[in-house]
Scaffold this active site. Structure first.
Site, PDB file in Angstrom:
ATOM      1  N   THR A 123       0.742  -0.664   0.316  1.00 40.10           N
ATOM      2  CA  THR A 123      -0.100  -0.326  -0.068  1.00 40.10           C
ATOM      3  C   THR A 123       0.553   1.231   0.092  1.00 40.10           C
ATOM      4  O   THR A 123       1.678   0.759   0.853  1.00 40.10           O
ATOM      5  CB  THR A 123      -0.898   0.442   1.461  1.00 40.10           C
ATOM      6  OG1 THR A 123      -0.769   1.107   1.599  1.00 40.10           O
ATOM      7  CG2 THR A 123       0.164  -0.693   2.875  1.00 40.10           C
ATOM      8  N   TYR A 158      -0.852  -0.161  10.575  1.00 43.19           N
ATOM      9  CA  TYR A 158      -1.404  -1.020   9.375  1.00 43.19           C
ATOM     10  C   TYR A 158      -0.133  -0.727   8.031  1.00 43.19           C
ATOM     11  O   TYR A 158      -0.066  -1.431   7.760  1.00 43.19           O
ATOM     12  CB  TYR A 158      -2.750  -0.125   8.601  1.00 43.19           C
ATOM     13  CG  TYR A 158      -3.197  -0.307   7.742  1.00 43.19           C
ATOM     14  CD1 TYR A 158      -3.242  -1.937   6.699  1.00 43.19           C
ATOM     15  CD2 TYR A 158      -2.342   0.179   5.358  1.00 43.19           C
ATOM     16  CE1 TYR A 158      -3.289  -2.106   5.337  1.00 43.19           C
ATOM     17  CE2 TYR A 158      -3.247   0.281   4.902  1.00 43.19           C
ATOM     18  CZ  TYR A 158      -3.448  -1.325   4.559  1.00 43.19           C
ATOM     19  OH  TYR A 158      -3.750  -1.443   3.071  1.00 43.19           O
TER      20      TYR A 158
HETATM   21  N1  NAD Z   1      -9.027  -1.072  -1.032  1.00 45.12           N
HETATM   22  C1  NAD Z   1      -7.538  -0.345  -0.664  1.00 45.12           C
HETATM   23  O1  NAD Z   1      -8.274   0.868  -2.174  1.00 45.12           O
HETATM   24  C2  NAD Z   1      -6.507  -0.488  -0.813  1.00 45.12           C
HETATM   25  C3  NAD Z   1      -4.809  -0.057  -0.976  1.00 45.12           C
HETATM   26  C4  NAD Z   1      -4.412   0.016  -0.659  1.00 45.12           C
HETATM   27  C5  NAD Z   1      -3.602  -1.379  -0.687  1.00 45.12           C
HETATM   28  N2  NAD Z   1      -5.188  -2.593  -0.470  1.00 45.12           N
HETATM   29  C6  NAD Z   1      -4.405  -4.181   0.335  1.00 45.12           C
HETATM   30  O2  NAD Z   1      -4.893  -4.530  -0.949  1.00 45.12           O
HETATM   31  C7  NAD Z   1      -5.827  -6.670  -0.181  1.00 45.12           C
HETATM   32  C8  NAD Z   1      -6.830  -6.401  -0.614  1.00 45.12           C
HETATM   33  O3  NAD Z   1      -8.091  -5.381   0.534  1.00 45.12           O
HETATM   34  P1  NAD Z   1      -9.740  -4.921  -0.074  1.00 45.12           P
HETATM   35  O4  NAD Z   1      -9.751  -3.324  -0.165  1.00 45.12           O
HETATM   36  O5  NAD Z   1      -9.724  -6.221  -1.201  1.00 45.12           O
HETATM   37  O6  NAD Z   1     -10.214  -5.994   0.967  1.00 45.12           O
HETATM   38  P2  NAD Z   1     -11.145  -6.909   2.078  1.00 45.12           P
HETATM   39  O7  NAD Z   1     -10.876  -6.599   3.004  1.00 45.12           O
HETATM   40  O8  NAD Z   1     -12.430  -6.596   0.492  1.00 45.12           O
HETATM   41  O9  NAD Z   1     -10.416  -8.252   1.471  1.00 45.12           O
HETATM   42  C9  NAD Z   1      -9.555  -8.448   2.195  1.00 45.12           C
HETATM   43  C10 NAD Z   1      -9.768 -10.631   2.143  1.00 45.12           C
HETATM   44  O10 NAD Z   1      -9.213 -11.315   2.899  1.00 45.12           O
HETATM   45  C11 NAD Z   1      -9.973 -11.878   4.240  1.00 45.12           C
HETATM   46  N3  NAD Z   1      -8.943 -11.868   5.247  1.00 45.12           N
HETATM   47  C12 NAD Z   1      -9.023 -11.309   5.793  1.00 45.12           C
HETATM   48  N4  NAD Z   1      -7.837 -11.684   7.302  1.00 45.12           N
HETATM   49  C13 NAD Z   1      -8.066 -12.957   6.403  1.00 45.12           C
HETATM   50  C14 NAD Z   1      -7.063 -14.656   7.737  1.00 45.12           C
HETATM   51  N5  NAD Z   1      -6.228 -13.922   8.917  1.00 45.12           N
HETATM   52  N6  NAD Z   1      -7.629 -15.405   6.048  1.00 45.12           N
HETATM   53  C15 NAD Z   1      -8.374 -15.479   5.685  1.00 45.12           C
HETATM   54  N7  NAD Z   1      -8.712 -14.563   4.882  1.00 45.12           N
HETATM   55  C16 NAD Z   1      -8.881 -13.199   5.387  1.00 45.12           C
HETATM   56  C17 NAD Z   1     -10.839 -10.706   4.222  1.00 45.12           C
HETATM   57  O11 NAD Z   1     -12.245 -11.917   4.015  1.00 45.12           O
HETATM   58  C18 NAD Z   1     -11.238 -10.458   2.387  1.00 45.12           C
HETATM   59  O12 NAD Z   1     -11.925 -11.112   2.459  1.00 45.12           O
HETATM   60  C19 NAD Z   1      -5.036  -6.054   1.280  1.00 45.12           C
HETATM   61  O13 NAD Z   1      -4.243  -6.847   1.610  1.00 45.12           O
HETATM   62  C20 NAD Z   1      -5.049  -4.704   1.477  1.00 45.12           C
HETATM   63  O14 NAD Z   1      -4.063  -4.233   2.112  1.00 45.12           O
HETATM   64  C21 NAD Z   1      -6.151  -2.001  -0.197  1.00 45.12           C
END
Ligand code: NAD
Length: 344
Positions: A123, A158
């Site tokens: 991120t 984070y």
């Molecule tokens: N959404 C954004 O704007 C953004 C920006 C920068 C980075 N990210 C990164 O992208 C990735 C995905 O983000 P997202 O927005 O899709 O979030 P999200 O919460 O929709 O997806 C995360 C998924 O991981 C699963 N999960 C979490 N912990 C778990 C565990 N211990 N075991 C099994 N499953 C688990 C959740 O149930 C969920 O389905 C993350 O790593 C996040 O840090 C997202």
């Protein structure tokens, strides 16, 4: 190619799974504990074709090892994480355990079971409050990109938990030959243009999602946090990337690692939009003039955060298809409308 996707029932992961399923070269296995992901997203994706979904928590290291014993994976795409910044300040250990410790375990399994490629969701939060941004508070705002090599300085658990994960992956790569691509995402938004899937996150804080929820009437108003930033209209500027362009970068990364060295890439469009511009765009595409109120700045919200994406464009040949704020907001709004109709 056998691909293991962690967090594939979540927002970004599900869009990558969609692209993988649309290409018959990939056999897909998804692990997700469904804490913030959705089983019905998995069911929807199964309309493309069948794939293995395992409801498991990455903290259950024995169970996860069991999955590696039964199947040989060529690549892991690791999305699963906790990602709410204010929560990470209140519950830092949750973030170090779920994000860092579970990534260490996954990397360990990748090494033990001979997985060659590891693609990791990092991120822009690893950059934190950089010197450039601090200076910008005093000097006239400069639309300067954040470089991949720019010093990292996360200002919340984070961002720190993701930076620690990056280091673990890099050290493992040096010692054991694992190949990796680390993507530092900027602000991800929008939905798959065919509206098959989109963002379902509960209590989301993402600007375009919140504005879309206002437009469909799920929220009665929204706030602009800070109107006195040194930017042209006084509100924060961010680099919004359509989720499908981000998803495409992951597919490119799988091939990239065949002939190239491991690397870290920013993924964004390299230009920004202000909070006010985004809200006006959601109002325009929806035709709804929802209520917006001004509120004080939030703690540690930099004025401008824009990627320098030249590295991914040059080295990976990644060319975004949806670099258009109106299109991003339109898909987010249309998706929100569909979600609301389905929930009725
Ligand atoms: N959404 C954004 O704007 C953004 C920006 C920068 C980075 N990210 C990164 O992208 C990735 C995905 O983000 P997202 O927005 O899709 O979030 P999200 O919460 O929709 O997806 C995360 C998924 O991981 C699963 N999960 C979490 N912990 C778990 C565990 N211990 N075991 C099994 N499953 C688990 C959740 O149930 C969920 O389905 C993350 O790593 C996040 O840090 C997202």
């Amino acid at each position: 190619m056998n691909i293991l996707v962690t967090g594939g029932a979540g927002y970004i992961g599900s869009h990558v799974v969609k692209l993988l399923l649309e290409n018959s070269d990939y056999d897909v296995t998804v692990i997700d504990n469904l804490v913030t992901g959705f089983k019905d997203t998995v069911d929807t994706l199964r309309q493309i074709r069948e794939f293995q979904f395992i409801k498991a928590d990455l903290s259950n290291w024995n169970e996860i090892k069991g999955i590696f014993k039964t199947k040989k994976f060529d690549a892991i795409i690791h999305f699963a994480a906790s990602l709410i910044v204010p929560e990470s300040v209140e519950k830092p250990l949750k973030y170090y355990l779920n994000n860092t410790a579970n990534t260490a375990n996954l990397v360990n399994l990748a090494v033990e079971y001979g997985v060659e490629k590891f693609i990791f969701s990092s991120t822009a939060a690893v950059y934190g409050e950089t010197d450039i941004q601090l200076k910008m508070e005093n000097v006239k705002c400069k639309m300067e990109g954040i470089r991949g090599e720019f010093p990292t300085n996360p200002i919340n658990p984070y961002g720190q938990s993701k930076l620690f994960s990056e280091k673990i992956i890099q050290d493992a790569a040096k010692a054991y030959g694992l190949k990796y691509v680390i993507f530092r995402y900027f602000n991800v938004a929008g939905a798959s243009p065919d509206l098959m899937i989109g963002q379902k996150t509960k209590n989301a804080t993402h600007l375009i999602k919140v504005a879309s929820e206002c437009a469909v009437g799920k929220r009665d108003k929204m706030y602009i946090f800070g109107t006195d930033y040194p930017t042209p209209d006084g509100t924060c500027i961010r680099d919004y990337i359509h989720v499908m362009d981000l998803a495409d970068a992951h597919i490119k990364a799988l091939d990239y690692l065949d002939n190239n060295k491991s690397d870290i890439f920013n993924v964004g469009y390299g230009r920004g939009a202000s909070v006010k511009e985004v809200i006006d765009t959601v109002k325009k595409v929806s035709g709804v003039d929802f209520k917006v109120e001004n509120a004080p700045r939030r703690v540690a919200d930099p004025a401008v955060l824009i990627s320098d994406n030249s590295k991914i464009q040059q080295k990976m040949g990644w060319i975004p298809k949806y670099d258009d704020l109106e299109f991003i907001c339109k898909t987010a709004y249309e998706w929100e409308k569909k979600l609301m109709e389905n929930e009725k």
